[in-house]
Design a protein around this motif. Structure first.
Motif, PDB file in Angstrom:
ATOM      1  N   THR A  13       0.812  -1.123  -0.071  1.00  0.00           N
ATOM      2  CA  THR A  13       0.000   0.037   0.061  1.00  0.00           C
ATOM      3  C   THR A  13       1.071   1.311  -0.026  1.00  0.00           C
ATOM      4  O   THR A  13       0.310   2.408   0.200  1.00  0.00           O
ATOM      5  N   ALA A  14       1.991   1.128  -0.014  1.00  0.00           N
ATOM      6  CA  ALA A  14       3.137   2.244  -0.142  1.00  0.00           C
ATOM      7  C   ALA A  14       3.991   1.937  -1.202  1.00  0.00           C
ATOM      8  O   ALA A  14       4.084   1.172  -1.993  1.00  0.00           O
ATOM      9  N   ARG A  15       4.673   3.170  -1.507  1.00  0.00           N
ATOM     10  CA  ARG A  15       5.596   2.994  -2.547  1.00  0.00           C
ATOM     11  C   ARG A  15       6.930   2.079  -2.357  1.00  0.00           C
ATOM     12  O   ARG A  15       7.492   2.262  -1.100  1.00  0.00           O
ATOM     13  N   ALA A  16       7.137   1.128  -2.888  1.00  0.00           N
ATOM     14  CA  ALA A  16       8.235   0.132  -2.544  1.00  0.00           C
ATOM     15  C   ALA A  16       9.809   0.528  -2.743  1.00  0.00           C
ATOM     16  O   ALA A  16      10.492   0.213  -2.184  1.00  0.00           O
ATOM     17  N   GLU A  17       9.869   1.484  -3.729  1.00  0.00           N
ATOM     18  CA  GLU A  17      11.122   1.996  -3.972  1.00  0.00           C
ATOM     19  C   GLU A  17      11.930   2.548  -3.018  1.00  0.00           C
ATOM     20  O   GLU A  17      13.032   2.154  -2.596  1.00  0.00           O
ATOM     21  N   ARG A  18      11.170   3.180  -1.957  1.00  0.00           N
ATOM     22  CA  ARG A  18      11.819   3.785  -0.557  1.00  0.00           C
ATOM     23  C   ARG A  18      12.453   2.726   0.153  1.00  0.00           C
ATOM     24  O   ARG A  18      13.515   2.689   0.743  1.00  0.00           O
ATOM     25  N   GLN A  19      11.505   1.736   0.439  1.00  0.00           N
ATOM     26  CA  GLN A  19      11.650   0.797   1.382  1.00  0.00           C
ATOM     27  C   GLN A  19      12.834  -0.100   0.979  1.00  0.00           C
ATOM     28  O   GLN A  19      13.742  -0.571   1.526  1.00  0.00           O
ATOM     29  N   VAL A  20      12.893  -0.438  -0.469  1.00  0.00           N
ATOM     30  CA  VAL A  20      13.954  -1.398  -0.937  1.00  0.00           C
ATOM     31  C   VAL A  20      15.185  -0.450  -0.895  1.00  0.00           C
ATOM     32  O   VAL A  20      16.391  -1.183  -0.601  1.00  0.00           O
ATOM     33  N   GLU A  21      15.426   0.718  -1.199  1.00  0.00           N
ATOM     34  CA  GLU A  21      16.632   1.411  -1.035  1.00  0.00           C
ATOM     35  C   GLU A  21      17.008   1.628   0.404  1.00  0.00           C
ATOM     36  O   GLU A  21      18.244   1.275   0.924  1.00  0.00           O
ATOM     37  N   TRP A  22      16.071   1.638   1.453  1.00  0.00           N
ATOM     38  CA  TRP A  22      16.302   1.560   2.931  1.00  0.00           C
ATOM     39  C   TRP A  22      17.080   0.059   3.181  1.00  0.00           C
ATOM     40  O   TRP A  22      18.244  -0.070   3.896  1.00  0.00           O
ATOM     41  N   ALA A  23      16.628  -0.980   2.619  1.00  0.00           N
ATOM     42  CA  ALA A  23      16.886  -2.380   2.779  1.00  0.00           C
ATOM     43  C   ALA A  23      18.261  -2.438   2.209  1.00  0.00           C
ATOM     44  O   ALA A  23      19.246  -3.059   2.758  1.00  0.00           O
ATOM     45  N   ALA A  24      18.414  -1.923   0.985  1.00  0.00           N
ATOM     46  CA  ALA A  24      19.884  -2.064   0.392  1.00  0.00           C
ATOM     47  C   ALA A  24      21.030  -1.224   1.165  1.00  0.00           C
ATOM     48  O   ALA A  24      22.165  -1.614   1.319  1.00  0.00           O
ATOM     49  N   ASP A  25      20.583   0.105   1.710  1.00  0.00           N
ATOM     50  CA  ASP A  25      21.491   0.584   2.657  1.00  0.00           C
ATOM     51  C   ASP A  25      21.836   0.069   3.611  1.00  0.00           C
ATOM     52  O   ASP A  25      22.809  -0.121   4.256  1.00  0.00           O
ATOM     53  N   GLY A  97       5.332 -15.739   9.641  1.00  0.00           N
ATOM     54  CA  GLY A  97       5.693 -17.056  10.374  1.00  0.00           C
ATOM     55  C   GLY A  97       7.129 -17.024  10.949  1.00  0.00           C
ATOM     56  O   GLY A  97       7.481 -17.557  11.851  1.00  0.00           O
ATOM     57  N   LEU A  98       8.108 -16.216  10.554  1.00  0.00           N
ATOM     58  CA  LEU A  98       9.313 -15.862  11.021  1.00  0.00           C
ATOM     59  C   LEU A  98       9.224 -14.885  12.068  1.00  0.00           C
ATOM     60  O   LEU A  98      10.260 -14.454  12.431  1.00  0.00           O
ATOM     61  N   GLY A  99       8.059 -14.232  12.497  1.00  0.00           N
ATOM     62  CA  GLY A  99       8.118 -13.297  13.585  1.00  0.00           C
ATOM     63  C   GLY A  99       8.790 -12.083  13.183  1.00  0.00           C
ATOM     64  O   GLY A  99       8.915 -11.131  14.046  1.00  0.00           O
ATOM     65  N   LEU A 100       8.727 -11.724  11.834  1.00  0.00           N
ATOM     66  CA  LEU A 100       9.310 -10.427  11.392  1.00  0.00           C
ATOM     67  C   LEU A 100       8.281  -9.307  11.423  1.00  0.00           C
ATOM     68  O   LEU A 100       6.824  -9.600  11.399  1.00  0.00           O
ATOM     69  N   ALA A 101       8.584  -7.779  11.816  1.00  0.00           N
ATOM     70  CA  ALA A 101       7.462  -6.864  11.644  1.00  0.00           C
ATOM     71  C   ALA A 101       7.068  -6.775  10.365  1.00  0.00           C
ATOM     72  O   ALA A 101       7.707  -6.868   9.327  1.00  0.00           O
ATOM     73  N   LEU A 102       5.845  -6.481  10.196  1.00  0.00           N
ATOM     74  CA  LEU A 102       5.072  -6.482   8.899  1.00  0.00           C
ATOM     75  C   LEU A 102       4.974  -4.943   8.558  1.00  0.00           C
ATOM     76  O   LEU A 102       4.118  -4.666   7.521  1.00  0.00           O
ATOM     77  N   ARG A 103       4.978  -4.055   9.472  1.00  0.00           N
ATOM     78  CA  ARG A 103       4.891  -2.455   9.120  1.00  0.00           C
ATOM     79  C   ARG A 103       6.225  -1.796   8.992  1.00  0.00           C
ATOM     80  O   ARG A 103       7.010  -1.680   9.999  1.00  0.00           O
ATOM     81  N   LEU A 104       6.713  -1.960   7.674  1.00  0.00           N
ATOM     82  CA  LEU A 104       8.071  -1.293   7.631  1.00  0.00           C
ATOM     83  C   LEU A 104       7.893   0.227   6.897  1.00  0.00           C
ATOM     84  O   LEU A 104       8.448   0.333   5.744  1.00  0.00           O
ATOM     85  N   ASN A 105       7.457   0.856   7.612  1.00  0.00           N
ATOM     86  CA  ASN A 105       7.089   2.380   7.219  1.00  0.00           C
ATOM     87  C   ASN A 105       8.297   3.398   7.238  1.00  0.00           C
ATOM     88  O   ASN A 105       8.148   4.650   6.845  1.00  0.00           O
ATOM     89  N   THR A 106       9.297   2.887   7.947  1.00  0.00           N
ATOM     90  CA  THR A 106      10.468   3.736   8.438  1.00  0.00           C
ATOM     91  C   THR A 106      11.671   3.098   8.128  1.00  0.00           C
ATOM     92  O   THR A 106      11.914   1.993   7.885  1.00  0.00           O
TER      93      THR A 106
END
Length: 311
Positions: A13-25, A97-106
């Motif tokens: 429901t949000a733009r994925a590009e920013r979240q992916v760039e945070w993950a890459a960083d 199932g892995l217990g990871l947070a599902l709200r990755l807005n920051t």
């Protein structure tokens, strides 16, 4: 260490590009070399993941929902490349199932998700196989695949509405669903009847992050769990859905379960098949088997993850 991040730009429901760039960083901060690979089609996701494994990538992170996870897992099964996940899709059953947070807005939430996986362990998990298609979560014949055939591909606005669109559109578009005679066999027995749905499951959750189909299912037990819903009409399916969502399906006489390493399903008339949410085709016969320990995955350190048989 080298990693690829394969993602759907329209996921969630949000733009994925920013979240992916945070993950890459976050990965680069840990010294990883990262390739970011956007795509919107599951077949292309599979191709990119397979190419990443062939190139000797140490890890591939599936950034999206369960469809992205399924496509990446299909490609990485049987290789040494480890699968990670960035849960930014509509439904994120594997990550839940892995217990990871599902709200990755920051950025901090995304970094914590990546760190939890890198600081955890690598485990081998089972995969199911149907024909030339592997699945990590489940395969379904009947009602669920019928709904997917009606509402996919979803328009961009539907992705923004999340699971609300999926359930509302599914309820509206499944009005013409019909059950049919079906026989399910494993090495442990068989069951027959007029059925709306058969789910060949490798995990506990199904049709929603918080919806548990089978609390006894384990992703590393070398078995598949087969559940069927008896019935013939849309209204039978609606009753099943309500019962399932309130957790009253286990033990109900119209819900049947078998376990086994190999599964055969025969149908009197064609019904659609789906694997990890990706529509395959209509079938009158389908075979499934488990591939124990076929996929290597990152697993966060938790006191107890119930999806695993061994701790």
């Amino acid at each position: 260490m080298r990693a690829a991040i394969i993602y759907n730009p329209k996921a969630g429901t949000a733009r994925a590009e920013r979240q992916v760039e945070w993950a890459a960083d976050a990965l680069r901060h840990r010294g990883w070399t990262v390739d970011v690979k956007p795509t919107r089609r599951p077949p292309h996701m599979h191709e990119l993941a397979a190419a990443s494994a062939a190139e000797g990538m140490d890890a591939v992170f599936a950034a999206g929902g369960d469809g992205t996870v399924g496509a990446v897992a299909d490609a990485l099964g049987g290789t040494q490349t480890i699968m990670g996940v960035l849960p930014i899709g509509t439904e994120n059953i594997w990550a839940a199932g892995l217990g990871l947070a599902l709200r990755l807005n920051t950025a901090s939430a995304v970094r914590a998700c990546i760190e939890a996986q890198l600081n955890g362990t690598v485990r081998a998990v089972d995969m199911g196989v149907s024909g030339d298609r592997k699945f990590l979560l489940w395969a379904g014949i009947g009602l669920d695949a019928h709904v997917i055939s009606k509402i996919e591909p979803r328009p961009d606005i539907a992705k923004r509405l999340g699971s609300v669109y999926f359930y509302v559109a599914g309820l509206l578009r499944a009005i013409d669903v019909r059950g049919g005679p079906m026989t399910v066999r494993t090495e442990n027995g068989s069951m027959s009847g007029v059925k709306l749905l058969a789910v060949v499951a490798n995990v506990q959750r199904y049709a929603g992050n918080n919806s548990v189909l089978d609390p006894d299912a384990r992703v590393d037990d070398g078995l598949l769990d087969v559940w069927t819903m008896e019935g013939d009409s849309y209204f039978d399916g609606l009753a099943h859905l309500i019962r399932y969502k309130i957790g009253r399906h286990i033990g109900h006489p119209s819900m049947k379960k078998l376990r086994g390493r190999e599964v055969e399903i025969e149908l009197a008339r064609p019904m659609y098949l789906q694997c990890d949410g990706e529509l395959a085709h209509a079938v009158t016969h389908a075979s499934f088997r488990v591939r124990p320990g076929d996929l290597r995955v990152f697993v966060p350190r938790r006191d107890r993850l119930e999806i695993f048989e061994r701790g």
